[in-house]
Design a protein around this motif. Structure first.
Motif, short mmCIF file in Angstrom:
data_model
loop_
_atom_site.label_atom_id
_atom_site.label_comp_id
_atom_site.label_asym_id
_atom_site.label_seq_id
_atom_site.Cartn_x
_atom_site.Cartn_y
_atom_site.Cartn_z
N GLU A 1 -29.48 22.64 -3.79
CA GLU A 1 -30.58 23.51 -3.37
C GLU A 1 -30.48 23.90 -1.89
OE1 GLU A 1 -32.22 20.65 -6.56
OE2 GLU A 1 -30.82 20.57 -4.85
N ASN A 2 -30.36 22.91 -1.03
CA ASN A 2 -30.37 23.19 0.40
C ASN A 2 -29.18 24.05 0.81
OD1 ASN A 2 -32.75 21.80 0.79
ND2 ASN A 2 -31.75 19.90 1.37
N TYR A 3 -28.04 23.77 0.21
CA TYR A 3 -26.86 24.57 0.54
C TYR A 3 -27.05 26.03 0.12
CZ TYR A 3 -22.23 26.50 0.76
OH TYR A 3 -21.17 27.33 1.05
N CYS A 4 -27.52 26.24 -1.10
CA CYS A 4 -27.71 27.61 -1.58
C CYS A 4 -28.76 28.35 -0.75
CB CYS A 4 -28.09 27.60 -3.06
SG CYS A 4 -26.74 27.09 -4.16
N ILE A 5 -29.79 27.67 -0.34
CA ILE A 5 -30.80 28.29 0.52
C ILE A 5 -30.19 28.73 1.84
CG2 ILE A 5 -32.84 27.76 1.94
CD1 ILE A 5 -33.90 26.13 -0.47
N ARG A 6 -29.34 27.89 2.42
CA ARG A 6 -28.69 28.26 3.69
C ARG A 6 -27.78 29.48 3.52
NH1 ARG A 6 -27.80 22.65 4.09
NH2 ARG A 6 -25.54 22.90 3.79
N VAL A 7 -27.08 29.52 2.39
CA VAL A 7 -26.19 30.66 2.14
C VAL A 7 -26.99 31.95 2.01
CG1 VAL A 7 -24.64 31.70 0.42
CG2 VAL A 7 -24.32 29.33 1.11
N VAL A 8 -28.05 31.91 1.22
CA VAL A 8 -28.88 33.10 1.04
C VAL A 8 -29.46 33.56 2.37
CG1 VAL A 8 -31.00 34.00 -0.02
CG2 VAL A 8 -29.42 32.58 -1.37
N GLN A 9 -29.94 32.62 3.17
CA GLN A 9 -30.51 32.98 4.47
C GLN A 9 -29.47 33.65 5.36
OE1 GLN A 9 -34.01 32.24 5.53
NE2 GLN A 9 -33.21 34.00 6.67
N SER A 10 -28.24 33.16 5.31
CA SER A 10 -27.19 33.74 6.15
C SER A 10 -26.85 35.17 5.71
CB SER A 10 -25.93 32.86 6.13
OG SER A 10 -25.29 32.89 4.86
N VAL A 11 -26.90 35.42 4.40
CA VAL A 11 -26.65 36.78 3.92
C VAL A 11 -27.79 37.70 4.35
CG1 VAL A 11 -26.40 38.23 1.87
CG2 VAL A 11 -25.21 36.04 1.98
N LEU A 12 -29.02 37.25 4.21
CA LEU A 12 -30.17 38.05 4.63
C LEU A 12 -30.15 38.32 6.13
CD1 LEU A 12 -32.98 36.34 2.51
CD2 LEU A 12 -32.04 38.64 2.16
N ASP A 13 -29.67 37.35 6.89
CA ASP A 13 -29.62 37.50 8.35
C ASP A 13 -28.40 38.28 8.81
OD1 ASP A 13 -31.94 36.03 8.52
OD2 ASP A 13 -30.94 34.15 9.08
N ALA B 1 -30.99 24.87 -8.20
CA ALA B 1 -30.76 25.55 -6.92
C ALA B 1 -31.18 27.01 -7.00
CB ALA B 1 -29.29 25.44 -6.53
N ARG B 2 -30.88 27.65 -8.12
CA ARG B 2 -31.30 29.05 -8.31
C ARG B 2 -32.82 29.16 -8.24
NH1 ARG B 2 -33.36 32.18 -12.09
NH2 ARG B 2 -33.39 30.47 -13.59
N ILE B 3 -33.50 28.25 -8.90
CA ILE B 3 -34.97 28.26 -8.89
C ILE B 3 -35.49 28.01 -7.48
CG2 ILE B 3 -37.00 27.00 -9.70
CD1 ILE B 3 -35.40 26.54 -12.35
N ALA B 4 -34.82 27.11 -6.77
CA ALA B 4 -35.25 26.79 -5.40
C ALA B 4 -35.17 28.01 -4.48
CB ALA B 4 -34.40 25.65 -4.84
N ILE B 5 -34.11 28.82 -4.62
CA ILE B 5 -34.03 29.99 -3.75
C ILE B 5 -35.05 31.05 -4.14
CG2 ILE B 5 -31.62 29.54 -3.14
CD1 ILE B 5 -30.77 31.78 -4.98
N GLU B 6 -35.38 31.12 -5.42
CA GLU B 6 -36.46 32.03 -5.83
C GLU B 6 -37.78 31.63 -5.19
OE1 GLU B 6 -35.23 33.90 -10.13
OE2 GLU B 6 -36.50 32.11 -10.11
N GLU B 7 -38.04 30.34 -5.20
CA GLU B 7 -39.30 29.84 -4.61
C GLU B 7 -39.31 30.03 -3.09
OE1 GLU B 7 -39.39 25.82 -5.96
OE2 GLU B 7 -40.15 26.34 -7.96
N LYS B 8 -38.15 29.88 -2.47
CA LYS B 8 -38.06 29.99 -1.02
C LYS B 8 -38.19 31.43 -0.53
CE LYS B 8 -36.76 28.98 3.28
NZ LYS B 8 -37.61 28.22 4.22
N PHE B 9 -37.52 32.36 -1.20
CA PHE B 9 -37.43 33.72 -0.67
C PHE B 9 -38.30 34.75 -1.39
CE2 PHE B 9 -33.44 31.60 0.52
CZ PHE B 9 -33.47 31.80 1.90
N GLY B 10 -38.88 34.39 -2.51
CA GLY B 10 -39.81 35.28 -3.19
C GLY B 10 -39.22 36.63 -3.52
#
Length: 377
Positions: free
Chosen positions: A267-279, A60-69
């Motif tokens: 992965e999908n859950y962590c991506i959603r969390v990161v996106q919500s923090v960024l937003d 999941a950590r790797i997935a958010i790195e790939e998603k958000f750069g």
């Protein structure tokens, strides 16, 4: 001064001023675009390795790195003991500017809560816990759904009608997994029995292997586990019995004997969390997702498993995802004969999260452990 020269000088001054202003604005915009990345920390209870609980979280950590750069920056800390060590690790991450921190073991719950109170402007996500705060959410998977599906495979594939289960700690999350596995197994093979060996550790390959060999010596011809290392499936491969892996696909360790794997996906859950923090719209939640939400999947199924068994498995998986079927629907008795669910009754989440008994089909007596003691999922 000659009027012509004066006019020229004024125009030159205006031009220089405008150029300077444009450059200043451009510089400000460039700096504004170069905002600091969101620093994200992950705290792990054991080594990442190449399989198991922590490995799946690191995916999941790797997935958010790939998603958000370059919008984010991650750091992970491995092999953190539950308790004081966890509090220090979490505090250090927060102190060093990690605004979002994932703590991935049940025993990290109280340390996470304590640090969350100390850093109210930070965001904390705790895996498998139940305590929240204004800046701390929790997330969990309905592991028992996958366990029920694994039980269907085991019930159809066992020849001795004895299966073995290597378990970490006797807490509700683990107990409901044992019980769901048993109910799935007995839904297709009513005489099959489950034997359990407790290792009282999330990650101890030597003890896990020893427990697996003990179960094999007691007649188990299919093994599964609620522990982090691939030691159980390795023992199955070495002793020529079948295994159903947990957390992640471990077929590289048992290419001939792993029947399937119950895999967890964050992965999908962590991506959603990161996106919500960024937003800027993160809020603390209590998430408990299962097959329907994609938190739980059945990994690769070995060709040894007959097509009719795969069909049974897929049908049950679809029914669980749709809500048509629940692994804990009555009639259900414990292994001492006491009725726990009447016919047609479905267990509530509240009751499920306090499960402290074995169901019919599990041999032995359940040892007791506090829900707060050293414990993850």
């Amino acid at each position: 001064m000659n009027p012509i020269h004066l006019k020229t000088s004024l125009m030159l001054a205006i031009g220089l001023f405008c150029a300077s202003s444009v450059a200043t604005v451009a510089f400000a915009q460039e700096n504004a675009s170069k905002t600091e990345p969101l620093k994200i920390g992950f705290v792990y209870v054991d080594l990442i390795g190449d399989a198991g609980w922590t490995y799946q979280h690191d995916q999941a950590r790797i997935a958010i790195e790939e998603k958000f750069g370059d919008r984010i920056q991650t750091k992970h800390i491995e092999s953190v003991s539950e308790g004081a060590d966890a509090e220090r690790a979490i505090h250090d991450l927060a102190q060093s500017g990690h605004q979002l921190i994932f703590t991935t073991s049940f025993g990290f719950m109280n340390p996470t809560l304590k640090v969350a109170h100390q850093f109210p402007q930070h965001f904390f996500e705790h895996a498998t816990g139940f305590r929240t705060a204004k800046n701390m959410g929790v997330y969990n998977a309905r592991f028992y759904e996958g366990r029920y599906l694994a039980g269907i495979i085991a019930g159809k594939m066992t020849k001795t009608n004895i299966t073995g289960y290597v378990a970490a700690y006797p807490i509700p999350e683990v107990v409901m997994g044992i019980n769901a596995f048993t109910r799935g197994m007995r839904s297709v093979n009513p005489i099959a029995q489950v034997k359990v060996v407790w290792v009282n550790s999330w990650y101890d390959p030597s003890r896990e292997r020893e427990a697996a060999e003990t179960l094999i010596s007691q007649g188990a011809d299919i093994l599964t586990h609620h522990s982090d290392s691939p030691a159980v499936v390795q023992a199955a491969e070495a002793k020529n019995v079948y295994a159903i892996a947990y957390h992640s696909d471990m077929s590289k360790y048992a290419p001939n004997k792993q029947l399937a794997a119950i895999t967890h996906h964050w992965e999908n859950y962590c991506i959603r969390v990161v996106q919500s923090v960024l937003d800027g719209n993160w809020t603390p939640k209590q998430i408990w997702g299962g097959v329907k939400e994609g938190f739980i999947k059945v990994g690769p199924i070995h060709p040894t498993v007959p097509a009719n068994v795969v069909a049974l498995l897929k049908a049950a998986e679809a029914d669980i995802a749709s809500g048509k079927q629940h692994p804990f629907t009555g009639p259900m008795r414990d292994n001492e004969g006491k009725e726990r669910l009447a016919r047609g009754q479905t267990i509530t989440d509240e009751t499920l999260l306090k499960m402290d008994y074995y169901v019919e089909g599990v041999q032995g007596k359940l040892p007791m452990a506090s829900q707060e003691s050293g414990i993850r999922d």
